[in-house]
Design a protein around this motif. Structure first.
Motif, PDB file in Angstrom:
ATOM      1  N   ARG A  12       2.307  33.156  60.039  1.00  0.00           N
ATOM      2  CA  ARG A  12       1.506  34.187  60.673  1.00  0.00           C
ATOM      3  C   ARG A  12       1.626  34.114  62.196  1.00  0.00           C
ATOM      4  NH1 ARG A  12      -4.762  33.415  59.890  1.00  0.00           N
ATOM      5  NH2 ARG A  12      -4.763  34.121  62.021  1.00  0.00           N
ATOM      6  N   VAL A  13       1.077  35.122  62.867  1.00  0.00           N
ATOM      7  CA  VAL A  13       1.135  35.194  64.327  1.00  0.00           C
ATOM      8  C   VAL A  13       0.572  33.908  64.936  1.00  0.00           C
ATOM      9  CG1 VAL A  13       0.088  36.343  66.304  1.00  0.00           C
ATOM     10  CG2 VAL A  13       0.949  37.681  64.412  1.00  0.00           C
ATOM     11  N   SER A  14       1.159  33.477  66.025  1.00  0.00           N
ATOM     12  CA  SER A  14       0.658  32.314  66.767  1.00  0.00           C
ATOM     13  C   SER A  14       0.732  31.011  65.984  1.00  0.00           C
ATOM     14  CB  SER A  14      -0.807  32.485  67.185  1.00  0.00           C
ATOM     15  OG  SER A  14      -0.931  33.486  68.122  1.00  0.00           O
ATOM     16  N   ALA A  55       1.398  32.644  74.120  1.00  0.00           N
ATOM     17  CA  ALA A  55       0.217  32.793  73.272  1.00  0.00           C
ATOM     18  C   ALA A  55       0.166  34.206  72.721  1.00  0.00           C
ATOM     19  CB  ALA A  55      -1.050  32.506  74.073  1.00  0.00           C
ATOM     20  N   GLY A  56      -0.347  34.361  71.523  1.00  0.00           N
ATOM     21  CA  GLY A  56      -0.466  35.690  70.928  1.00  0.00           C
ATOM     22  C   GLY A  56       0.860  36.164  70.372  1.00  0.00           C
ATOM     23  N   THR A  82      -1.039  40.025  59.736  1.00  0.00           N
ATOM     24  CA  THR A  82      -1.534  40.972  58.753  1.00  0.00           C
ATOM     25  C   THR A  82      -2.305  42.034  59.509  1.00  0.00           C
ATOM     26  OG1 THR A  82      -3.207  39.342  58.377  1.00  0.00           O
ATOM     27  CG2 THR A  82      -1.500  39.553  56.740  1.00  0.00           C
ATOM     28  N   LEU A  83      -2.606  41.724  60.765  1.00  0.00           N
ATOM     29  CA  LEU A  83      -3.241  42.694  61.647  1.00  0.00           C
ATOM     30  C   LEU A  83      -2.484  42.613  62.947  1.00  0.00           C
ATOM     31  CD1 LEU A  83      -7.010  42.060  61.541  1.00  0.00           C
ATOM     32  CD2 LEU A  83      -5.865  44.148  60.947  1.00  0.00           C
ATOM     33  N   THR A  84      -2.395  43.728  63.623  1.00  0.00           N
ATOM     34  CA  THR A  84      -1.712  43.616  64.890  1.00  0.00           C
ATOM     35  C   THR A  84      -2.446  44.385  65.951  1.00  0.00           C
ATOM     36  OG1 THR A  84       0.323  44.055  66.071  1.00  0.00           O
ATOM     37  CG2 THR A  84      -0.208  45.534  64.257  1.00  0.00           C
ATOM     38  N   GLU A  85      -2.321  43.925  67.199  1.00  0.00           N
ATOM     39  CA  GLU A  85      -3.003  44.643  68.260  1.00  0.00           C
ATOM     40  C   GLU A  85      -2.133  45.762  68.810  1.00  0.00           C
ATOM     41  OE1 GLU A  85      -3.151  42.885  72.231  1.00  0.00           O
ATOM     42  OE2 GLU A  85      -2.694  40.989  71.249  1.00  0.00           O
ATOM     43  N   THR A 118      -1.022  26.722  60.439  1.00  0.00           N
ATOM     44  CA  THR A 118      -1.743  25.917  61.420  1.00  0.00           C
ATOM     45  C   THR A 118      -3.072  25.473  60.842  1.00  0.00           C
ATOM     46  OG1 THR A 118      -2.706  27.877  62.410  1.00  0.00           O
ATOM     47  CG2 THR A 118      -0.733  27.014  63.444  1.00  0.00           C
ATOM     48  N   HIS A 119      -3.412  24.207  61.091  1.00  0.00           N
ATOM     49  CA  HIS A 119      -4.699  23.601  60.701  1.00  0.00           C
ATOM     50  C   HIS A 119      -4.914  23.544  59.192  1.00  0.00           C
ATOM     51  CE1 HIS A 119      -6.687  24.695  64.757  1.00  0.00           C
ATOM     52  NE2 HIS A 119      -5.529  24.114  64.845  1.00  0.00           N
ATOM     53  N   ARG A 161      -4.642  29.358  55.372  1.00  0.00           N
ATOM     54  CA  ARG A 161      -5.707  30.346  55.358  1.00  0.00           C
ATOM     55  C   ARG A 161      -5.398  31.411  54.336  1.00  0.00           C
ATOM     56  NH1 ARG A 161      -6.810  30.240  61.781  1.00  0.00           N
ATOM     57  NH2 ARG A 161      -7.954  28.293  61.674  1.00  0.00           N
ATOM     58  N   ASP A 199      -4.733  34.425  54.725  1.00  0.00           N
ATOM     59  CA  ASP A 199      -3.528  35.143  55.128  1.00  0.00           C
ATOM     60  C   ASP A 199      -2.260  34.506  54.581  1.00  0.00           C
ATOM     61  OD1 ASP A 199      -4.579  37.030  56.654  1.00  0.00           O
ATOM     62  OD2 ASP A 199      -3.360  36.584  58.418  1.00  0.00           O
ATOM     63  N   LYS A 249       0.442  22.200  64.736  1.00  0.00           N
ATOM     64  CA  LYS A 249      -0.691  22.021  65.669  1.00  0.00           C
ATOM     65  C   LYS A 249      -1.695  21.010  65.138  1.00  0.00           C
ATOM     66  CE  LYS A 249      -0.305  26.760  67.331  1.00  0.00           C
ATOM     67  NZ  LYS A 249      -1.017  27.982  67.704  1.00  0.00           N
TER      68      LYS A 249
END
Lengths: 608, 515
Positions: free
Chosen positions: B46-48, B68-69, B142-145, B174-175, B178, B180, B208
């Motif tokens: 996923r993003v980032s 970032a982003g 899954t979402l984008t700005e 990451t972490h 999720r 997603d 990360k």
């Protein structure tokens, strides 16, 4: 380590409380002097019951976004399990208690069971209680902490984006009865689609949403992520775009608490969040309940005035008296016609507006559940081991949602029926008759000024405004056993659904066929237990509504009859006697006028 | 090249000889070409999630831009080439040369309309690309700005397309996994393409993990339990999960920690401990604290290179006497987890490249034969595939291919197996030792292993004889029977085998050949 936080002064509550108390005391003594001990008692009871008021804040976020760390930082405390891989898997309610206490609510046990604080992880985490084989419905922790002493209840939830749709359902059920949602995201990555899906569902159930951006110490570019999240919200959930963001570092707060470094404490952003929770959420809830009490008192005082106004009317002379008498008789006839067949109306409306929608919703939810679980059982990611617990949680969520729906629908119905039959206590008969009603112009705290949406608390407050605390309290206590008083979190999470022997809950599933069997058992249980429960609740609710409406209609009819009788009596009485009665009534009205004015003033101040 | 890969190449050659010009012929030619290429490994997430940073680390040079982003917007292929160069491939099929920057990195803007670009290809004379082509993909937001939803869709299509053209997948998390991530992996799994994502060709990287560690602790220790749990949860799709700190990996692998910066770290390390700890409590503090011995620009640079975890690890490494750029780089590289990832990729992908390649090629060929509307070509290719599979059946690697096929079937949800049997299949296909395949931890006596193998083989045989099971399940049971027979063969010295020793599965004629 427990660190005292400085309680933030709550402008609304602390400054108004004494003034309101003394005004209510005055109203109580006036009521006593007029022989209305019932009103005096009701007001005293409500004043005394106020300490139970508070606000429930549900803390939600995906796994590993730092929810539990945030709560620990807020409470200057480290009792919530936050180790790297000890994700919370049941709801934990944090509330005020003079002595620290931890309780676990289980499916099987009769009541909550006390556990040592250090053992919370064994009951509430994936590691300590995998697949929730211990059948934990919720853990409740009582703490003596200033933040909680303000009346705040904090609910820590299992991650919404994690494994379980069941957790999402029960969290949503709890939200419908909460005052605010704190949505926790972190500075690692922008908001994701599943998070938005949850937020959109949540926004339909709760009006106050706060975003907390955690881990700002660990991500140098947190501001870029924050900006990105804001943009995403504007685009994908504009209704949530105005919600405030609080960037925090739980890590820095813990460091600051340990070293006494106040600057670091401030930089951590946690105190700002604390302030908003006490002021905006807890303070607001208390202010609102205080405002409701003022409104109830104003209405009670108006009730006291009604006979005096009538007495003034009958003190009038000749044609005026004749006119008043005719008007009263006309109104009496009209009212009899208006309320004829009321019982039928109540029954029909209850069926149409409460029972049938609830039945439909129940069936719809069960169907949806069975479709969803059949698909899950067939998918490669079916996770058989958690199916029984997830089903159980989902059914609790359905039961809780039905209960919430029942209360909301009943409250709405009662408000509408009251309107239809002129039963609002604010509109007493004599006010309607004496055109304009003089000084009774309203300045109530309208619920819709407070929040967007029409959530449950708003409907309940409408009910309170209408009937005053005592009788709506009785209605609610029947509809939401324990829930409202215990606090939304505990109420929903410790659902009162019986589960038969619940044998299927403890089954270890081997394959698809067994999973399907358990699904069928769960649905059967729901049909038997929840439906029976629902039917009982519906009957109770219907009976209560009927009684409430009946007694109020009768009272209104009696009032009208009494007024007519007095008019007729005074038409025959001598003039001097009427005059004296008029003077006394005028004096009494003047007495309450001052009280009403003060009540109105304080109410206006509170709404500012 | 192994016999397996050669056999698949020869299927292509025979088919090409019989095919007339057309879509099928082009397709087969492409499959053949791809078989001879190095293994294609796509990096997705996923993003980032830090995909480009990880790609740079794997390359050992900072080529892909990172920020970032949302950052990477086009699919980028990194291939081996004698001279460093790059080109844009446009959607109309034409190519445009793209100038690399003096430090051999890609420019952050492409100089062309995003929508007109199909992909970027970069050739580097980099030994890390000898046996692997790396594909960097745009973040699967899954979402984008980006306000244009079309762009979002485009990116998703590109990423999925790139993944389906790969032989293996490195999925970056990451972490924690999720919601997603689950959705994306499920999408990949159901994707129709030659890459069928399953446990055998997918490695998940838990990135990360530095953000999980407490002060001074090794982040990998904190991350291992999470990695293990994710492995269990994503079982059908992912067999291996390994923790990493991609930024630290990039910085150390690309040799960006020079003597000058090592000197700066030394100055930080020389500060009193408590003071040092507070300065490194947060990025903001570190940059804003002007009483520190370094210039603000130097501090920002160090933070960008190492982040807080890297800085903390570096100063504690200095404490234990590791001064100078080389020892520090070694220490930080170990902590970054990149060594573990490289050895995992070696075990999971590079060593099995032949099987992965052959599997991807066979599945592409079957797809071509099935989907074409050109009946004659379909028949020609189908006949060659059938003839080829008989030759393949006798190859020793074929058993791995069968296990892989079984795992794909289960991963895609087409076949349901009780979870224990599923886990057994996964172990058999991905386990690296007899012990591991038989669920033994550490050493075990040969007798115990043998007994366990016989017991497990019996269970599968029972399943195969169970009339309630469908043919697809029986086929899997047959494959597992063969695998256990091979295992038992390995365990039993030849001298001990007698005719009376009951073979767990008298090798029958394959029921699989009927399909």
């Amino acid at each position: 380590m427990i660190v005292e936080t400085v309680p933030v002064p709550v402008a609304g509550e602390t400054s108004f409380e004494p003034a309101v108390q003394s005004l209510i005391q005055q109203a109580v003594s006036v009521a006593k002097s007029r022989g209305r001990t019932d009103i005096a008692e009701s007001l005293s009871t409500q004043l005394a019951a106020r300490h139970g008021d508070g606000a429930t804040v549900v803390v939600v976020g995906e796994t590993k976004r730092g929810k539990s760390s945030l709560l620990n930082a807020l409470l200057g405390w480290s009792a919530l399990p936050v180790e790297q891989d000890v994700a919370t898997n049941v709801h934990i309610v944090l509330r005020y208690a003079a002595q620290t206490i931890a309780l676990v609510h289980r499916v099987s046990a009769g009541g909550p069971q006390e556990i040592p604080l250090g053992e919370v992880a064994e009951w509430a985490t994936v590691a300590g209680n995998p697949g929730n084989t211990k059948g934990v419905q919720g853990v409740e922790i009582g703490l003596d902490h200033p933040l909680l002493a303000q009346g705040l209840r904090l609910v820590d939830t299992p991650g919404v984006g994690g494994l379980s749709a069941a957790h999402r359902e029960i969290t949503l059920a709890a939200l419908a009865r909460a005052d605010a949602l704190v949505f926790v995201i972190d500075a690692d990555a922008p908001l994701s689609r599943p998070e938005f899906a949850f937020l959109r569902q949540a926004a339909r159930r709760i009006a106050t949403v706060l975003f907390v951006l955690t881990k700002i110490d660990a991500y140098a570019e947190w501001e870029a992520i924050l900006e990105c999240d804001r943009k995403l919200l504007r685009m994908h959930a504009p209704e949530l775009a105005p919600a405030p963001f609080y960037p925090v570092s739980s890590h820095e707060k813990a460091d600051a608490d340990a070293s006494g470094d106040d600057d670091l404490g401030r930089e951590s952003g946690v105190p700002a969040l604390e302030a908003v929770l006490t002021e905006r959420v807890a303070g607001r809830a208390r202010l609102l309940s205080l405002a409701n009490l003022v409104q109830t008192t104003r209405e009670a005082v108006a009730t006291l005035d009604a006979p005096e106004r009538a007495a003034m009317e009958v003190a009038e002379d000749g044609p005026a008296l004749e006119q008043a008498l005719q008007a009263t008789e006309l109104r009496q006839r009209e009212y009899a016609a208006q309320t004829e067949g009321w019982a039928n109306t109540v029954t029909m409306d209850f069926q149409r507006r409460v029972r049938h929608p609830l039945d439909r919703e129940f069936r719809r939810r069960l169907l949806e559940l069975s479709v969803r679980y059949e698909a899950r059982i067939r998918s490669p990611e079916r996770r058989l081991e958690t199916i029984p617990d997830d089903l159980h949680t989902e059914l609790r969520a359905i039961a809780a949602d039905l209960q919430t729906m029942l209360v909301a629908a009943t409250a709405e119905l009662v408000v509408d029926l009251a309107d239809q039959f002129d039963l609002s206590s604010g509109s007493s008969v004599s006010d309607q008759l004496s055109a304009g009603g003089g000084s009774l112009e309203f300045a109530p705290l309208k619920p819709q000024d407070r929040q967007r949406g029409d959530d449950l608390s708003q409907k309940l407050r409408g009910l309170t405004l209408l009937f005053g605390g005592a009788s709506s309290g009785r209605l609610l206590a029947t509809l939401l056993p324990g829930g409202l008083l215990l606090g939304a979190g505990v109420g929903v999470l410790v659902g009162a659904v019986a589960w038969g022997t619940g044998e299927w809950l403890r089954r270890k599933l081997q394959d698809e066929q067994e999973a399907m069997a358990v699904l069928r058992r769960a649905l059967d249980t729901a049909r038997v237990e929840i439906e029976a429960d629902l039917r009982d609740h519906l009957l109770d609710a219907q009976r209560l509504v009927q009684e409430e409406i009946r007694s109020r209609i009768e009272q209104r009819r009696r009032e009208l009859a009494e007024l007519g009788a007095r008019h007729r009596a005074s038409a025959q009485a001598d003039r001097a006697g009427r005059k004296a009665a008029g003077v006394e009534a005028r004096r009494r009205l003047a007495e309450t006028e001052t009280l009403r004015r003060s009540l109105r003033d304080v109410q206006v101040e509170m709404t500012l | 090249m192994s016999e397996l890969r050669e056999s698949v190449v020869s299927i292509c050659d025979r088919a090409l000889a019989g095919l007339e010009a057309g879509a099928v012929q082009t397709g087969v030619a492409r499959v053949r070409h791809r078989l001879l290429e190095p293994l294609r490994v796509a990096v997705a997430g996923r993003v980032s999630a830090g995909k480009s940073t990880l790609v740079n680390a794997l390359l050992g040079q900072r080529v892909a831009p990172t920020a970032a982003g949302e950052c990477t917007q086009v699919v980028t292929w990194f291939r081996y080439g004698d001279a460093d160069r790059a080109e844009l491939r446009l959607r109309d099929g034409s190519t445009v040369p793209l100038a690399l920057r003096p430090d051999r990195s890609l420019p952050s803007t492409l100089g062309a309309e995003l929508e007109a670009v199909d992909s970027v290809s970069v050739w580097l004379s980099n030994r890390n690309l000898d046996d692997m082509t790396i594909i960097d993909t745009p973040g699967l937001a899954t979402l984008t700005e980006s306000s244009a939803a079309r762009t979002a869709e485009l990116l998703a299509v590109r990423s999925c397309g790139a993944v389906s053209e790969a032989d293996a997948l490195v999925y970056v998390i990451t972490h924690d996994a999720r919601e997603d991530d689950r959705q994306i992996l499920a999408e990949f799994r159901s994707q129709f393409g030659s890459l069928r994502v399953s446990a055998l060709n997918t490695v998940a990287v838990l990135n990360k993990v530095d953000k999980l560690a407490g002060d001074g602790a090794d982040a990998r220790d904190a991350a291992h339990p999470i990695a293990e749990r994710i492995g269990r949860e994503l079982g059908p799709t992912v067999a291996w999960v390994t923790p990493i700190v991609s930024l630290l990996a990039e910085t150390t692998e690309a040799g960006r920690l020079d003597e000058r910066r090592a000197g700066q770290l030394q100055m930080l390390a020389d500060m009193p401990r408590e003071r040092r700890r507070l300065a490194l409590a947060s990025g903001r503090r570190f940059v804003a604290d002007d009483t520190l011995p370094l210039e603000p620009a130097q501090r920002r640079e160090l933070l960008a290179l190492l982040d807080l975890y890297g800085l903390r690890s570096a100063v504690s490494a200095v404490d234990t006497g590791r001064t100078g750029a080389l020892p520090l780089t070694d220490e930080l590289r170990t902590r970054s987890g990149i060594d573990d990832l490289r050895s995992l990729l070696m075990r999971a992908f590079t060593r099995r490249a032949d099987v992965l390649k052959a599997d991807a090629a066979l599945s592409a060929l079957r797809g071509l034969a099935r989907q074409t509307t050109d009946r004659r070509s379909g028949q020609v290719l189908g006949a060659e595939l059938r003839a080829g599979s008989e030759r393949l059946a006798v190859l020793p690697e074929m058993q791995q291919l069968r296990e892989m096929e079984a795992l794909h079937q289960v991963a895609s949800g087409r076949i349901q197996l009780p979870s224990e049997l599923h886990e057994e299949l996964r172990r058999m296909a991905t386990g690296e030792s007899v012990q591991e395949k038989l669920f033994f931890e550490g050493g075990a006596a040969e007798d115990d292993l043998l007994r366990a193998a016989f017991e497990r083989a019996d269970r599968w045989r029972a399943l195969r004889n169970d009339p309630r099971r469908c043919p697809a399940e029986k086929r899997i049971a047959y494959v597992m029977g063969l695998s256990y027979a091979a295992l038992i063969g390995e365990l039993q010295p030849v001298s001990e085998r007698t005719d009376s020793a009951e073979s767990p599965l008298p090798l029958p004629t394959s029921p699989g050949s009927r399909s």
